[in-house]
Design a protein around this motif. Structure first.
Motif, PDB file in Angstrom:
ATOM      1  N   UNK A 112       0.660  -1.116   0.093  1.00 50.77           N
ATOM      2  CA  UNK A 112      -0.057   0.038  -0.163  1.00 50.77           C
ATOM      3  C   UNK A 112       0.685   1.256   0.054  1.00 50.77           C
ATOM      4  N   UNK A 113       2.163   1.276   0.014  1.00 51.94           N
ATOM      5  CA  UNK A 113       2.932   2.537   0.010  1.00 51.94           C
ATOM      6  C   UNK A 113       2.549   3.328  -1.050  1.00 51.94           C
ATOM      7  N   UNK A 114       2.416   2.931  -2.146  1.00 53.06           N
ATOM      8  CA  UNK A 114       2.018   3.764  -3.160  1.00 53.06           C
ATOM      9  C   UNK A 114       0.766   4.613  -3.201  1.00 53.06           C
ATOM     10  N   UNK A 115      -0.132   4.098  -2.096  1.00 50.96           N
ATOM     11  CA  UNK A 115      -1.349   4.974  -1.570  1.00 50.96           C
ATOM     12  C   UNK A 115      -1.246   6.023  -0.592  1.00 50.96           C
ATOM     13  N   UNK A 116       0.133   6.193  -0.337  1.00 52.54           N
ATOM     14  CA  UNK A 116       0.392   7.535   0.671  1.00 52.54           C
ATOM     15  C   UNK A 116       0.364   8.549  -0.154  1.00 52.54           C
TER      16      UNK A 116
END
Length: 197
Positions: A112-116
């Motif tokens: 989910x890092x790309x959703x930060x």
């Protein structure tokens, strides 16, 4: 003002993080609503926004708490009065053990890092870079003093080890044949073999 603890004394921020971690791991960050998090934690939306501000802040904290722990432990290992080879081995093993002990957090983060938000993403990258730079400095110390080979650039060694660490959540199973320490020992040994002259 929201209550800071529940009946058993668990602080509200910890309850929110525990609920968010469980739900993000089960459903994914994007498929988990703020309402589901607060219901699972037994608090109000007001409490969540008081402590975290947003779901994005919760996602950031899921990873940041593990990285803070790992940074503290790496700093202690790096500053210890021990031969550099032992400090590198201890640091290499510790990051494996602490990642496995927080496998849901690691799994959530890498999925989910790309959703930060761009700001939080930048902050996380800076925190990770600080950790990697401290780890690399240990390897460079060993290279300068002739304990480790200089044939393999320290950056490549760091990328090699952390590539293995980042994939733990895709294959490690707590009920499998290897304990966290056994995995840590094997990966640390592989790293040291790559570094020996």
């Amino acid at each position: 003002m929201p209550r800071t603890t529940d009946g058993d004394g668990t602080p509200v921020p910890q309850r929110l993080l525990a609920a968010a971690t469980r739900l993000f791991a089960e459903r994914g960050y994007d498929r988990t609503s703020v309402q589901e998090i607060v219901e699972a934690a037994g608090v109000t939306k007001g409490a969540l926004y008081h402590y975290f501000g947003s779901k994005d802040d919760l996602l950031h904290e899921v990873y940041a708490r593990v990285l803070r722990l790992q940074q503290e432990r790496l700093d202690a290992v790096a500053d210890a009065d021990a031969p550099v080879e032992q400090r590198v081995r201890d640091a290499a093993a510790d990051v494996v053990v602490t990642t496995i002990e927080n496998l849901d957090d690691a799994s959530i983060f890498f999925r989910s890092m790309h959703q930060l938000s761009p700001e939080k993403n930048k902050q996380v990258r800076a925190e990770r870079r600080r950790y990697h730079e401290r780890f690399r400095a240990l390897i460079e110390e060993g290279q300068r003093t002739g304990v480790f080979t200089e044939e393999v650039p320290a950056d490549l060694v760091v990328d090699y080890h952390f590539g293995s660490v980042h994939h733990l959540s895709t294959w490690y199973r707590p009920d499998g044949p290897l304990t966290p320490q056994a995995v840590a020992d094997r990966l640390a040994d592989l790293l040291l073999r790559a570094l020996r002259p």
